[in-house]
Write an enzyme that holds these catalytic residues in place. Structure first.
Site, short mmCIF file in Angstrom:
data_model
loop_
_atom_site.label_atom_id
_atom_site.label_comp_id
_atom_site.label_asym_id
_atom_site.label_seq_id
_atom_site.Cartn_x
_atom_site.Cartn_y
_atom_site.Cartn_z
N GLY A 14 0.81 -1.21 0.00
CA GLY A 14 0.00 0.00 0.00
C GLY A 14 0.85 1.26 0.00
O GLY A 14 0.51 2.25 0.66
N ASN A 92 1.82 -2.22 5.42
CA ASN A 92 1.05 -0.99 5.54
C ASN A 92 -0.38 -1.13 5.03
O ASN A 92 -1.24 -0.31 5.36
CB ASN A 92 1.77 0.14 4.79
N SER A 144 -2.53 0.82 14.66
CA SER A 144 -3.33 2.05 14.78
C SER A 144 -3.63 2.33 16.23
O SER A 144 -3.73 1.40 17.06
CB SER A 144 -4.65 1.90 14.01
N TYR A 158 -12.42 -2.94 12.70
CA TYR A 158 -11.12 -2.35 12.41
C TYR A 158 -10.25 -2.32 13.66
O TYR A 158 -9.08 -2.73 13.64
CB TYR A 158 -11.31 -0.93 11.87
N THR A 160 -10.51 -4.16 16.30
CA THR A 160 -10.17 -5.54 16.64
C THR A 160 -8.98 -6.02 15.83
O THR A 160 -8.03 -6.63 16.36
CB THR A 160 -11.38 -6.46 16.39
N LYS A 162 -6.67 -4.24 14.36
CA LYS A 162 -5.43 -3.52 14.67
C LYS A 162 -4.87 -3.93 16.03
O LYS A 162 -3.64 -3.92 16.23
CB LYS A 162 -5.68 -2.01 14.60
N ILE A 191 -3.59 10.91 11.67
CA ILE A 191 -2.66 11.29 10.62
C ILE A 191 -3.46 11.81 9.43
O ILE A 191 -4.21 11.07 8.80
CB ILE A 191 -1.78 10.10 10.17
#
Length: 253
Positions: A14, A92, A144, A158, A160, A162, A191
């Site tokens: 990515g 990434n 994250s 999401y 979970t 990360k 970010i």
């Protein structure tokens, strides 16, 4: 400028936009040969030219479905054939996919979010690590802040996934330590200039989040690239299994 990654190949999944783009450019400036993958966000010709100019060697950009075992194997094989690497892997690839509460999640969406964030990391790591030189390999996983604090509403799956990145990082760090290959994670907070917040975060939410950051500003991809560069370098050889929070003081691990 110190070329601390000279003669090294970095594979950044990515890597065509956002945090991945920032890391790719920093690594190129440090002398690394850059290979990056993309699916939805093809890197621009201008960006690839900038990588080549910074590194002194052309970059590879490979279209890849990071959740496909066949495509990931093909991509890593292409990097090996072209460069002899990878020496450094930055996992990434990731994304929220869609905000959904527990009542709105169905099993298909749950599996899709976990596949994007976890299957991709597993597949690339499994293919790339055997090619790394003992004592010199580096794996850097992009987690994250959501893995720490659960994220904003609708980010259950999401967050979970990360949080699972932390466990994967620590378990793999122990497994690969005898080979001298380090495995670490970065956990970025808010970010800006990334597809994530451009797509999933409202302007009101951005303003509210800024009030919770002691540094008084949002982060940038370059703020993540700095720690990534250190973790990729020889200077961090005794650091493994670590999660580095990059959030301007918003959360202390």
């Amino acid at each position: 400028m110190t070329r601390q990654l000279a003669d090294r190949t970095a594979l950044i999944t990515g890597g065509g936009i956002g945090i991945g783009q920032g890391i790719a450019l920093a690594f190129a400036r440090a002398g690394a040969r850059i290979a990056l993958t993309y699916r939805s966000h093809e890197p621009s010709a201008e960006f690839l030219d900038a990588l080549a100019e910074a590194s002194g060697r052309p970059a590879l950009a490979l279209a890849t479905d990071a959740t496909s075992e066949t495509e990931v194997a093909r991509t890593v094989r292409a990097v090996q054939e072209e460069t002899g690497g990878p020496d450094i892997l930055v996992n990434n690839v990731g994304g929220l996919v869609r905000r959904a509460t527990i009542g709105e999640l169905d099993l298909k969406l749950w599996h899709r979010i976990l596949a994007v964030n976890l299957d991709s990391m597993f597949l690339f790591t499994q293919q790339a690590v055997p090619l790394m030189t003992a004592g010199a390999g580096r794996v850097i996983n992009i987690a994250s802040l959501a893995g720490r604090n659960g994220g904003h509403p609708g980010a259950l799956a999401y967050a979970t996934s990360k949080a699972a990145v932390f466990g994967f990082t620590r378990g793999l760090a122990k497994e690969l330590a005898p080979r001298g290959i380090t495995v670490n994670a970065l956990a970025p907070g808010f970010i800006e200039a990334t597809p994530f917040h451009d797509t999933f975060t409202t302007e009101d939410s951005k303003r509210e989040t800024l009030t919770t950051i002691p540094a008084g500003r949002a982060g940038t991809p370059e703020d993540v690239a700095g720690p990534a560069l250190w973790l990729a370098s020889a200077d961090s050889g005794y650091v493994t299994g670590t999660v580095v929070d990059v959030n301007g003081g918003q959360y202390f691990g």
